[in-house]
Each structure stands twice: as C-alpha cells, then as structure tokens.
Design an enzyme around this catalytic site. Structure first.
Site, PDB file in Angstrom:
ATOM      1  N   TYR A 166     -13.992  10.638  -2.012  1.00  0.00           N
ATOM      2  CA  TYR A 166     -13.051  10.185  -3.045  1.00  0.00           C
ATOM      3  C   TYR A 166     -13.067  11.103  -4.265  1.00  0.00           C
ATOM      4  O   TYR A 166     -12.133  11.072  -5.071  1.00  0.00           O
ATOM      5  CB  TYR A 166     -13.372   8.749  -3.458  1.00  0.00           C
ATOM      6  CG  TYR A 166     -12.972   7.736  -2.417  1.00  0.00           C
ATOM      7  CD1 TYR A 166     -11.689   7.223  -2.368  1.00  0.00           C
ATOM      8  CD2 TYR A 166     -13.892   7.306  -1.458  1.00  0.00           C
ATOM      9  CE1 TYR A 166     -11.320   6.304  -1.400  1.00  0.00           C
ATOM     10  CE2 TYR A 166     -13.527   6.394  -0.482  1.00  0.00           C
ATOM     11  CZ  TYR A 166     -12.239   5.901  -0.462  1.00  0.00           C
ATOM     12  OH  TYR A 166     -11.874   5.004   0.503  1.00  0.00           O
TER      13      TYR A 166
ATOM     14  N   CYS B 231     -19.398  -1.430   0.501  1.00  0.00           N
ATOM     15  CA  CYS B 231     -18.550  -0.295   0.862  1.00  0.00           C
ATOM     16  C   CYS B 231     -19.229   0.450   2.005  1.00  0.00           C
ATOM     17  O   CYS B 231     -20.457   0.391   2.160  1.00  0.00           O
ATOM     18  CB  CYS B 231     -18.367   0.628  -0.336  1.00  0.00           C
ATOM     19  SG  CYS B 231     -17.317   2.060  -0.028  1.00  0.00           S
TER      20      CYS B 231
ATOM     21  N   ASN C 192     -10.780  -3.920  -1.498  1.00  0.00           N
ATOM     22  CA  ASN C 192     -10.634  -2.896  -2.528  1.00  0.00           C
ATOM     23  C   ASN C 192      -9.657  -3.316  -3.623  1.00  0.00           C
ATOM     24  O   ASN C 192      -8.761  -4.128  -3.376  1.00  0.00           O
ATOM     25  CB  ASN C 192     -10.135  -1.594  -1.876  1.00  0.00           C
ATOM     26  CG  ASN C 192     -11.232  -0.862  -1.158  1.00  0.00           C
ATOM     27  OD1 ASN C 192     -12.338  -0.729  -1.680  1.00  0.00           O
ATOM     28  ND2 ASN C 192     -10.949  -0.379   0.040  1.00  0.00           N
TER      29      ASN C 192
ATOM     30  N   ARG D  40       0.830  -1.198   0.000  1.00  0.00           N
ATOM     31  CA  ARG D  40       0.000   0.000   0.000  1.00  0.00           C
ATOM     32  C   ARG D  40       0.872   1.258   0.000  1.00  0.00           C
ATOM     33  O   ARG D  40       0.541   2.253  -0.658  1.00  0.00           O
ATOM     34  CB  ARG D  40      -0.920  -0.001   1.223  1.00  0.00           C
ATOM     35  CG  ARG D  40      -1.748   1.266   1.362  1.00  0.00           C
ATOM     36  CD  ARG D  40      -2.621   1.230   2.592  1.00  0.00           C
ATOM     37  NE  ARG D  40      -3.403   2.445   2.738  1.00  0.00           N
ATOM     38  CZ  ARG D  40      -4.317   2.640   3.675  1.00  0.00           C
ATOM     39  NH1 ARG D  40      -4.558   1.689   4.565  1.00  0.00           N
ATOM     40  NH2 ARG D  40      -4.989   3.774   3.737  1.00  0.00           N
TER      41      ARG D  40
ATOM     42  N   HIS E 134     -16.398   4.155  -4.822  1.00  0.00           N
ATOM     43  CA  HIS E 134     -15.456   5.264  -4.601  1.00  0.00           C
ATOM     44  C   HIS E 134     -15.557   6.340  -5.676  1.00  0.00           C
ATOM     45  O   HIS E 134     -14.613   7.088  -5.910  1.00  0.00           O
ATOM     46  CB  HIS E 134     -14.025   4.749  -4.473  1.00  0.00           C
ATOM     47  CG  HIS E 134     -13.810   3.969  -3.209  1.00  0.00           C
ATOM     48  ND1 HIS E 134     -12.581   3.472  -2.835  1.00  0.00           N
ATOM     49  CD2 HIS E 134     -14.668   3.604  -2.216  1.00  0.00           C
ATOM     50  CE1 HIS E 134     -12.693   2.838  -1.685  1.00  0.00           C
ATOM     51  NE2 HIS E 134     -13.958   2.902  -1.293  1.00  0.00           N
TER      52      HIS E 134
END
Length: 424
Positions: free
Chosen positions: A241, A164, A144, A90, A194
């Site tokens: 987002y 979500c 995700n 990440r 998102h």
C-alpha cells in the site's frame, strides 16, 4: 463455539470456510451463521460452505440469517466482512479520484474516505445489535478501512479487534524465501492499517532481514510494486500500500489507462457464484485465489482461538495505541504485534520509529481522526477537511472539489446528504 460472519454472502466466504475446516483442531466450531441481506448470495454461499465442511468431515453446522439480531445471538465471536454499496460503490471509489488526479483505491486516499463514510455508521449499528444479543462476543473486524472502522468500534466501547492479512502474507512469503516454517518467522511490523513497514524479520530470534533483502530483494520488490534499490536503501519492506504514496503519479497514470479492480472483481464474483451454484463443487475453486485476501482465514482462526482460549501468543492486529507509539494519541488505532488472550490484545513494545516513517504515520493518523468525525457526524465541510489532511490529496481547491463529488456519488448511503443539508 458459535461463530457469526456478517457479510457471509461474500464470494470470499469459502476461503474462510476452508481455513476453518483445515484448522479444526486449533478452533473447534460447532455452528457457523452466515448473515447477509442478499438472499441469492446467501443461499449459494451457505450451500457451498455446507458441502465443503461435509467433504472435510467437519461437524459444524452452517446456518443463515438475514439480520444480525438473528444471526449473532449467543455467538462467541462475530466476524465483520461487509462491503456497503458492493462493487458498484467500490468502482466509484477507484475511478472518481483518478479523474481528479488522485489515487483511486478502496481503502487509501479519497476512495478510502468514501468507504469509511458509507461503512462506519453501518458497522456501529451492527455492533450495537451484537452487544444486545451476544454481549460477551468479540467483534473481529476485517471490513475496510480497518483502522478507521476499528477506531470507531473501540471509541464506542465495543469488544473489538481489527484484522488485516498484510502481516501474515509477508510472514508466509518470507518463510518461503527462507525455506523455514512460517511459525518460526516473526515480524517487526509497525504502522497503521495499510500503512506499515517490516523493520525486522526474525527467525528463531535472529534478524535475517538484511540477508533476505540481499538474496530476494528483486522478488520482494516485484511483490510490493516498488523498486528494489529503494527497499534496499531503506533497509525495510514497506507494505504494497505504500506504493500509493511512494509512486503516486505513476499509479494514477496506470489507473487512468485500465479498468478498475472493482470491475475485475465484479466479473470474477459472478464466475464464482456460478461455481458455487453447482452442487458437485465441494472444494475451494482455484479461481478464488484471484479474489484477494490471502491467508485471512488462517489469521482469523489464530485470533479467535487466542481470544477464546487465552493462549497469550503474539499476532499482528489493529488495536488502541495507548502509548505504544508515543508520537500518536492514545485513541489512535495502530497495527503492530500484540499478545492476545481472553482479555484482548496488548501491544508489544516498539523500538523508536524513524522520522521517515513516523512522519507519514502521524500525518495519516490525523487524517483518520478527521475521517471518523466525518463518518460519524456528516457534513461536506468535514469531508473536505479530512481530504485536506490526507497526504495523497492535501490541496484546498482539490479537497473541496473531491468532497463535493464524493458526497454526490455516495448520497444514497449518506442519510445526512439526502436532502443536500449539511449538519452542524
């Protein structure tokens, strides 16, 4: 009911357990199997989960498994909440793109594509294993990028729904602003995972969004990181987002000047694991709120309860488009309110989407189709094509450079890139 949680060693799992304990009447669970290859995390988190359930007087048994084949056998539902490559991968997702002038985020833009490349093959393997040992189980995907992962699962024929926490988070915050119970609030939530907008907020059937923006616009704007005049002019509430799109350059500048969220979460996780190791700790630590994923447990309980109990209520989920948004292909995965029962989810009708939002939805949907192709079949050219199609990248030389960097950084997770070969 037996429930399996793949990625059960996550430091977030106690949040899920807390929801199961509080909402036991809504979803009676007899066994929770935490599945994770990380033995240290699995031992600490499962012990913590058992203590939490005992304290709450919940009768469910917590067990563990190192493999999906063992853990999912006979389960009625399987939750996916895994992170391939952990916080280290990440961190690359969040730091490599800004160095090239692009937003670095784990689910959006180039970082989201890297996560999809690592994740889709793993999730599909898990789903095949689930289908063999629990053929009637529903797969609830919280992993995700949810839209791309859910599309992969559905395209492969699995019983899957994406989930979500953005919509339930807005519902709860709006209810607090309005001083009403959350169950009285329903959202005109539309878009992709998102990439969504709240076009209406109904309380007891009446749209109160205009007065919500008039009375609480500044607070809502602060929550989503966008200017209050913008959301008042739009007359909708974008997901936070959307800041990566509407304020792209400002976000990149911010990211270049501070540590990544991955670095923060890695430190936070070690603190949480130390807490979980304390046999006296049997309630969810306050620190866990900083981990993210607010209200996920409530959303998960509601979805699984409706799938198992054929409740026919309305929830916001990720599912096949199938004509709901007529400007998208049927096999696109969208995030909208849907009626949920034992046969799955059926999207409610959606009012025509304004061009300002429809254009971006269509653009990102095209990217997601190319991203899935790259994740399924590999190839640096496919990765570059997906980046070229993404509105946050979209330049030929930049796409090629980012593709090469992403493939190199993720080579350990991409079998097709191991020897530098590019499949046809």
């Amino acid at each position: 009911m037996k429930l399996a949680v793949v990625g059960g060693g996550s430091t977030y799992t106690p949040e899920l357990i807390d929801g199961f304990a509080r909402l036991r009447d809504e979803l009676p669970i007899s066994e929770i199997v935490l599945v994770d290859p990380d033995e240290r995390r699995l031992a600490l988190v499962s012990a913590m989960a058992s203590r939490m359930l005992r304290r709450a007087g919940h009768p469910a048994v917590v067990s563990t498994a190192a493999t999906v084949d063992q853990g999912a056998a006979g389960a009625q539902a399987v939750l996916l909440q895994l992170r391939v490559g952990g916080q280290a991968a990440r961190n690359v997702d969040e730091t490599l793109p800004p160095a090239c002038g692009c937003v670095g985020q784990e689910t959006t833009g180039a970082g989201g594509l890297a996560k999809a490349l690592r994740t889709v093959p793993v999730v599909l393997d898990i789903a095949e294993r689930v289908a063999k040992v629990a053929p009637d189980a529903w797969i609830v995907d919280f992993t995700n990028p949810v839209g791309i992962v859910t599309r992969a699962l559905l395209q492969a024929g699995h019983r899957a729904i994406g989930l979500c926490n953005v919509a339930i988070g807005f519902q709860r915050r709006f209810a607090a602003h309005l001083g009403v119970a959350p169950e009285r609030v329903s959202l005109g939530h539309v878009g992709l995972n998102h990439l969504t907008w709240e076009r209406s907020v109904h309380v007891d059937g009446r749209d109160v969004l205009p007065e919500l923006l008039a009375d609480h616009g500044e607070e809502i704007a602060a929550d989503i990181g966008l200017p209050a005049p913008l959301i008042r002019r739009l007359g909708v509430v974008p997901s936070y987002y959307l800041r990566y799109f509407y304020e792209h350059d400002a976000v990149v500048a911010e990211q270049l000047g501070k540590p990544s969220r991955a670095a923060e979460v890695a430190a936070l996780e070690e603190s949480l694991l130390r807490m979980y190791a304390d046999p006296a700790v049997d309630t969810k630590p306050e620190l866990l709120a900083s981990r993210g994923g607010a209200f996920y447990s409530e959303a998960a309980v509601a979805l699984i309860a409706s799938l198992a109990g054929d409740r026919g209520d309305v929830q916001v989920v990720n599912l096949r488009n199938d004509g709901t948004l007529p400007f998208l292909p049927d096999d696109a995965v969208i995030e909208v309110p849907a009626r949920v029962g034992s046969s799955g989810a059926t999207a409610l009708p959606v009012d025509p989407v304004e061009p300002l939002y429809a254009g971006l939805i269509a653009h990102v949907t095209a990217y997601e189709a190319l991203a899935l192709e790259a994740a399924l079949h590999g190839g640096a050219d496919r990765v570059a094509d997906a980046l070229l199609a993404h509105p946050l990248v979209g330049q030929a030389s930049l796409s090629a450079d980012l593709a090469a960097r992403l493939v190199t950084a993720n080579r350990a997770f991409l079998p097709w890139a191991g020897d530098g070969a590019v499949p046809a």
